[in-house]
Design an enzyme around this catalytic site. Structure first.
Site, PDB file in Angstrom:
ATOM      1  N   GLU A  43       5.400  48.610  73.374  1.00 53.74           N
ATOM      2  CA  GLU A  43       6.753  48.503  73.919  1.00 53.74           C
ATOM      3  C   GLU A  43       6.668  48.299  75.431  1.00 53.74           C
ATOM      4  O   GLU A  43       5.740  48.776  76.091  1.00 53.74           O
ATOM      5  CB  GLU A  43       7.522  49.801  73.612  1.00 53.74           C
ATOM      6  CG  GLU A  43       8.970  49.793  74.071  1.00 53.74           C
ATOM      7  CD  GLU A  43       9.698  51.090  73.779  1.00 53.74           C
ATOM      8  OE1 GLU A  43      10.927  51.064  73.704  1.00 53.74           O
ATOM      9  OE2 GLU A  43       9.033  52.143  73.620  1.00 53.74           O
ATOM     10  N   LYS A 112      15.700  46.686  68.950  1.00 58.12           N
ATOM     11  CA  LYS A 112      15.612  48.126  68.666  1.00 58.12           C
ATOM     12  C   LYS A 112      16.972  48.668  68.247  1.00 58.12           C
ATOM     13  O   LYS A 112      17.963  48.546  68.965  1.00 58.12           O
ATOM     14  CB  LYS A 112      15.109  48.854  69.908  1.00 58.12           C
ATOM     15  CG  LYS A 112      14.888  50.350  69.727  1.00 58.12           C
ATOM     16  CD  LYS A 112      14.342  50.958  71.009  1.00 58.12           C
ATOM     17  CE  LYS A 112      14.091  52.443  70.894  1.00 58.12           C
ATOM     18  NZ  LYS A 112      13.589  53.016  72.169  1.00 58.12           N
ATOM     19  N   CYS A 155       9.430  52.076  68.760  1.00 54.76           N
ATOM     20  CA  CYS A 155       9.404  53.434  69.312  1.00 54.76           C
ATOM     21  C   CYS A 155      10.278  54.427  68.543  1.00 54.76           C
ATOM     22  O   CYS A 155       9.948  54.813  67.427  1.00 54.76           O
ATOM     23  CB  CYS A 155       9.749  53.392  70.799  1.00 54.76           C
ATOM     24  SG  CYS A 155       9.182  54.864  71.723  1.00 54.76           S
TER      25      CYS A 155
END
Length: 278
Positions: A43, A112, A155
């Site tokens: 990331e 995301k 994440c």
């Protein structure tokens, strides 16, 4: 036998995009020289700073995409580009991951879905990633037909098991989890979360990570590859580096024929509801 080598890049990205891309290129070349056909990045691969707007780029078309597209073509590899901040008509950029094929083409991107929003009681710290990042609204998998059927996440997504189950039901056999995980949570949660995602879905998990001191926290690192049985088959030491691991997609089928978690769901009692935009 469906086997190939995956490369996993671990970086200490900071605020200098040019320097970060130079480091990423060196590591991609190193992994490709070791035989990697899929190279995965962490990331915030190109920029980590206080203001996400300083790292905004177009996808495709921005300098980071152009650099990685050129490398994919030159090295004849698939690139999973961790994540970068993608320009958005909203004031907030997307946290976006890209999949680039060996022809240099963008074949998939994912935004995301789960911003890291935490409000601790009794005067504890408040973190509102949603103030800086626009959340995505689409679950994305891509069948490369060469290096597996990839399920995309970033994440904090890894804490939401339903996302990964849906991707596995869509056919994903490799779950990609690039991260910039905090030391505070990583030391207790990183390994068990990633292992659980692998075991419960009978998938490989590839988790490239950031290390180093960032503007807001210390990153945990420990980039790793986990097989469908839950074994850590490769793990990075605490430095900027790349690691490689053999991915055996026939082993995915073998494990799934021993642990029938996808077949034994009680779909007559509970279901996963989602909007399929693909």
């Amino acid at each position: 036998m469906e086997k190939f080598i995956a490369g996993v890049i671990q970086m200490d990205s900071q605020g200098d995009i040019v320097a970060n891309l130079r480091t990423a290129e060196d590591l991609i070349r190193g992994a490709a020289a070791r035989g990697a056909k899929l190279v995965c990045m962490p990331e915030n691969v190109n920029y980590t700073g206080m203001d996400s707007k300083d790292g905004i780029e177009d996808v495709p078309g921005g300098k980071t995409f152009i650099k990685f597209s050129e490398l994919a073509k030159e090295l004849n590899v698939w690139l999973h580009c961790g994540s970068i901040y993608e320009r958005n008509k909203d004031d907030r950029p997307y946290n976006c991951t890209m999949i680039i094929n060996p022809s240099g083409e963008l074949v998939a991107k994912y935004h995301k879905m789960h911003p890291f929003d935490v409000v601790l009681a009794n005067g504890g710290p408040t973190v509102k990633e949603s103030d800086r990042i626009c959340p995505g609204d689409e679950i994305v998998t891509v069948d490369t037909e060469e290096v597996g059927h990839l399920g995309l996440s970033i994440c904090y997504d890894m804490r939401f098991c339903e996302l990964y189950r849906i991707m596995a039901l869509r056919g994903a056999n490799i779950l990609l989890c690039p991260a910039d995980f905090t030391m505070n949570t990583g030391k207790d949660h990183w390994h068990p979360l990633l292992k659980a995602r692998a075991i419960e879905n009978g998938c490989y998990v590839i988790a490239p990570a950031q290390i180093g001191k960032k503007p807001r926290f210390q990153a945990y690192g420990h980039s790793m590859v986990i097989d469908p049985w839950g074994n850590v088959v490769a793990c990075a030491s605490d430095k900027t580096c790349f690691i490689t691991a053999e991915i055996d997609l026939d082993y995915v089928d073998k494990v799934r024929k021993q642990i029938f978690t996808l077949e034994n769901r009680r779909a007559d009692i509970y279901t996963l509801s989602y909007n399929n935009k693909q």
